[in-house]
Write a protein that holds these residues in place. Structure first.
Motif, PDB file in Angstrom:
ATOM      1  N   GLU A  56       0.832  -1.202   0.000  1.00  0.00           N
ATOM      2  CA  GLU A  56       0.000   0.000   0.000  1.00  0.00           C
ATOM      3  C   GLU A  56       0.869   1.255   0.000  1.00  0.00           C
ATOM      4  O   GLU A  56       0.541   2.246  -0.660  1.00  0.00           O
ATOM      5  N   LEU A  57       1.964   1.204   0.729  1.00  0.00           N
ATOM      6  CA  LEU A  57       2.859   2.354   0.837  1.00  0.00           C
ATOM      7  C   LEU A  57       3.436   2.752  -0.521  1.00  0.00           C
ATOM      8  O   LEU A  57       3.620   3.931  -0.812  1.00  0.00           O
ATOM      9  N   VAL A  58       3.713   1.762  -1.363  1.00  0.00           N
ATOM     10  CA  VAL A  58       4.392   2.043  -2.636  1.00  0.00           C
ATOM     11  C   VAL A  58       3.430   2.181  -3.814  1.00  0.00           C
ATOM     12  O   VAL A  58       3.870   2.408  -4.941  1.00  0.00           O
ATOM     13  N   GLU A  59       2.145   2.080  -3.559  1.00  0.00           N
ATOM     14  CA  GLU A  59       1.165   2.093  -4.658  1.00  0.00           C
ATOM     15  C   GLU A  59       1.320   3.300  -5.576  1.00  0.00           C
ATOM     16  O   GLU A  59       1.231   3.189  -6.797  1.00  0.00           O
ATOM     17  N   ASP A  60       1.559   4.484  -5.007  1.00  0.00           N
ATOM     18  CA  ASP A  60       1.654   5.701  -5.819  1.00  0.00           C
ATOM     19  C   ASP A  60       3.095   6.175  -5.978  1.00  0.00           C
ATOM     20  O   ASP A  60       3.343   7.324  -6.341  1.00  0.00           O
ATOM     21  N   ALA A  61       4.051   5.286  -5.702  1.00  0.00           N
ATOM     22  CA  ALA A  61       5.468   5.652  -5.835  1.00  0.00           C
ATOM     23  C   ALA A  61       5.906   5.600  -7.293  1.00  0.00           C
ATOM     24  O   ALA A  61       5.368   4.840  -8.103  1.00  0.00           O
ATOM     25  N   ASP A  62       6.885   6.404  -7.626  1.00  0.00           N
ATOM     26  CA  ASP A  62       7.462   6.387  -8.970  1.00  0.00           C
ATOM     27  C   ASP A  62       8.733   5.554  -9.032  1.00  0.00           C
ATOM     28  O   ASP A  62       9.127   5.089 -10.112  1.00  0.00           O
ATOM     29  N   LEU A  63       9.375   5.362  -7.873  1.00  0.00           N
ATOM     30  CA  LEU A  63      10.649   4.664  -7.846  1.00  0.00           C
ATOM     31  C   LEU A  63      10.901   4.142  -6.443  1.00  0.00           C
ATOM     32  O   LEU A  63      10.528   4.778  -5.455  1.00  0.00           O
ATOM     33  N   ILE A  64      11.549   2.979  -6.363  1.00  0.00           N
ATOM     34  CA  ILE A  64      11.971   2.418  -5.078  1.00  0.00           C
ATOM     35  C   ILE A  64      13.481   2.200  -5.134  1.00  0.00           C
ATOM     36  O   ILE A  64      14.011   1.729  -6.139  1.00  0.00           O
ATOM     37  N   ILE A  65      14.160   2.552  -4.040  1.00  0.00           N
ATOM     38  CA  ILE A  65      15.592   2.310  -3.909  1.00  0.00           C
ATOM     39  C   ILE A  65      15.801   1.294  -2.798  1.00  0.00           C
ATOM     40  O   ILE A  65      15.312   1.485  -1.680  1.00  0.00           O
ATOM     41  N   THR A  66      16.508   0.209  -3.085  1.00  0.00           N
ATOM     42  CA  THR A  66      16.899  -0.730  -2.040  1.00  0.00           C
ATOM     43  C   THR A  66      18.395  -0.967  -2.144  1.00  0.00           C
ATOM     44  O   THR A  66      19.063  -0.438  -3.026  1.00  0.00           O
ATOM     45  N   GLY A  67      18.944  -1.745  -1.229  1.00  0.00           N
ATOM     46  CA  GLY A  67      20.376  -1.994  -1.274  1.00  0.00           C
ATOM     47  C   GLY A  67      20.844  -2.875  -0.145  1.00  0.00           C
ATOM     48  O   GLY A  67      20.095  -3.184   0.789  1.00  0.00           O
ATOM     49  N   GLU A  68      22.110  -3.277  -0.225  1.00  0.00           N
ATOM     50  CA  GLU A  68      22.755  -4.099   0.791  1.00  0.00           C
ATOM     51  C   GLU A  68      24.262  -3.962   0.611  1.00  0.00           C
ATOM     52  O   GLU A  68      24.735  -3.397  -0.378  1.00  0.00           O
ATOM     53  N   GLY A  69      25.015  -4.491   1.558  1.00  0.00           N
ATOM     54  CA  GLY A  69      26.460  -4.339   1.501  1.00  0.00           C
ATOM     55  C   GLY A  69      27.083  -4.965   0.280  1.00  0.00           C
ATOM     56  O   GLY A  69      27.959  -4.372  -0.369  1.00  0.00           O
TER      57      GLY A  69
END
Length: 354
Positions: free
Chosen positions: A260-273
């Motif tokens: 629900e949080l990302v429904e209206d998002a244009d982009l998501i950034i994730t990452g790890e070491g």
């Protein structure tokens, strides 16, 4: 432009919160009008309790417990209404020991059991336990002993009534069973200081404990996926406390309603070491990818291998934050990692919007 940032901790370097903030600063420099939502995340290890606390609130309880060598230590867990979130590494984690102190033959999960007991006393009816970062390989015997000491009227497990009204969920991306070549001792104990001889002894100890437990209960959960997590602590929760097992990141994202949080998002950034083909085996960025839907998901990491495999899995972009000539020691410095994340996100967004 709405951007969701949900980066895992860079172990030994940055927390999830610190990595998220560095990324947000880089994005703001390139695109000042962006709406940025930072979501602290963890897969069940370091930062799991804090991620839940940031997402849903509650209070952090401090408890005097025993560390893996039975020394007194203050550890925390989170509680909100009747939900408690326990990060076993708080009481039984590898980071609580020096390298010289690491010895899974003696390290105990007793302190984790003390955290569980305290949460139950304070009204928790559902307890989530993150199983990452353990120093132990005791098949959860220490944790069970602590619960017996806390609640059993006559020193026997079957005396305990209060736990029958409590549901448990273990959060881990480990699928290993308790025993055998893919079990807790063989796969994980060497990382905790075990020699080959210790590994064989630990596996045999766990086998005998599982056999006794199976006779007592009439069922055997030692080969269930996740039983080998946290040195077999997963087994103790599955066998003795009828716990459910879920991937840590999935449980967190479901709880905070990430879809629900990302429904209206244009982009998501994730990452790890470090990102490579192992990332595709259920690590945190894959949990984000599975819930991202059609929204582009960019992956950043301190080290990148198998880039094409990562792109083919569905990540829109895969970017290394570090210049090629940097030493590992330099890259692991907190202020350097933060600056490299800022710079990479600035360049990425500048490229996107130029």
């Amino acid at each position: 432009m709405k951007v969701i940032i949900a980066i895992d901790s860079f172990k030994g370097c940055l927390t999830s919160k610190e990595a998220n903030e560095a990324a947000a600063e880089g994005i703001r420099k390139a695109y000042p009008d962006a709406e940025i939502v930072k979501v602290p995340v963890s897969d069940g290890g370091e930062g799991y309790m804090e991620a839940f606390h940031a997402a849903i609130g509650g209070r952090l309880e401090e408890v005097l417990v025993r560390d893996p060598l039975m020394r007194p230590i203050i550890a925390k867990y989170m509680i909100k209404n009747d939900l408690a979130v326990i990060e076993m590494a708080q009481a039984s984690g590898l980071t609580l020991l020096t390298e010289e102190e690491r010895n899974p033959m003696v390290a105990t999960s007793y302190g984790t059991g003390q955290l569980v007991a305290d949460a139950v006393r304070k009204g928790a009816k559902h307890i989530i336990v993150g199983l990452g970062g353990s120093a132990t390989s005791d098949a959860g015997i220490g944790m069970l002993r602590a619960l017996i000491d806390a609640f059993a009227k006559h020193g026997q497990w079957d005396d305990i009534e209060v736990l029958k009204d409590v549901s448990f969920t273990i959060a881990s991306d480990v699928k290993n069973p308790l025993l055998g070549e893919q079990g807790a001792a063989h796969v994980f104990a060497p990382q905790k200081g075990a020699t080959p001889e210790m590994v064989r002894t630990l596996d045999e100890r766990a086998r005998k404990f599982a056999e006794i437990s199976a006779k007592h209960f009439g069922y055997d959960h030692s080969q269930m996926p996740g039983a080998g997590a946290a040195g077999g602590l997963g087994y103790a929760f599955l066998q003795y406390l009828n716990a459910k097992s879920m991937p840590g990141i999935q449980l967190l994202l479901d709880t905070i309603r990430f879809k629900e949080l990302v429904e209206d998002a244009d982009l998501i950034i994730t990452g790890e070491g470090s990102a490579d083909r192992q990332t595709l085996m259920g690590k945190l960025p894959m949990g984000i990818l599975e819930q991202a839907g059609d929204i582009p998901l960019c992956l950043i990491a301190g080290r990148i291998s198998d880039r094409e495999e990562l792109l083919n899995a569905g990540f829109a972009r895969v970017e290394c934050i570090n210049p090629p000539d940097i030493s590992l020691e330099e890259a692991m410095r907190k202020e350097v990692a933060q600056q490299n994340i800022r710079q990479q996100l600035y360049l990425s967004f500048k490229d996107l919007f130029d």
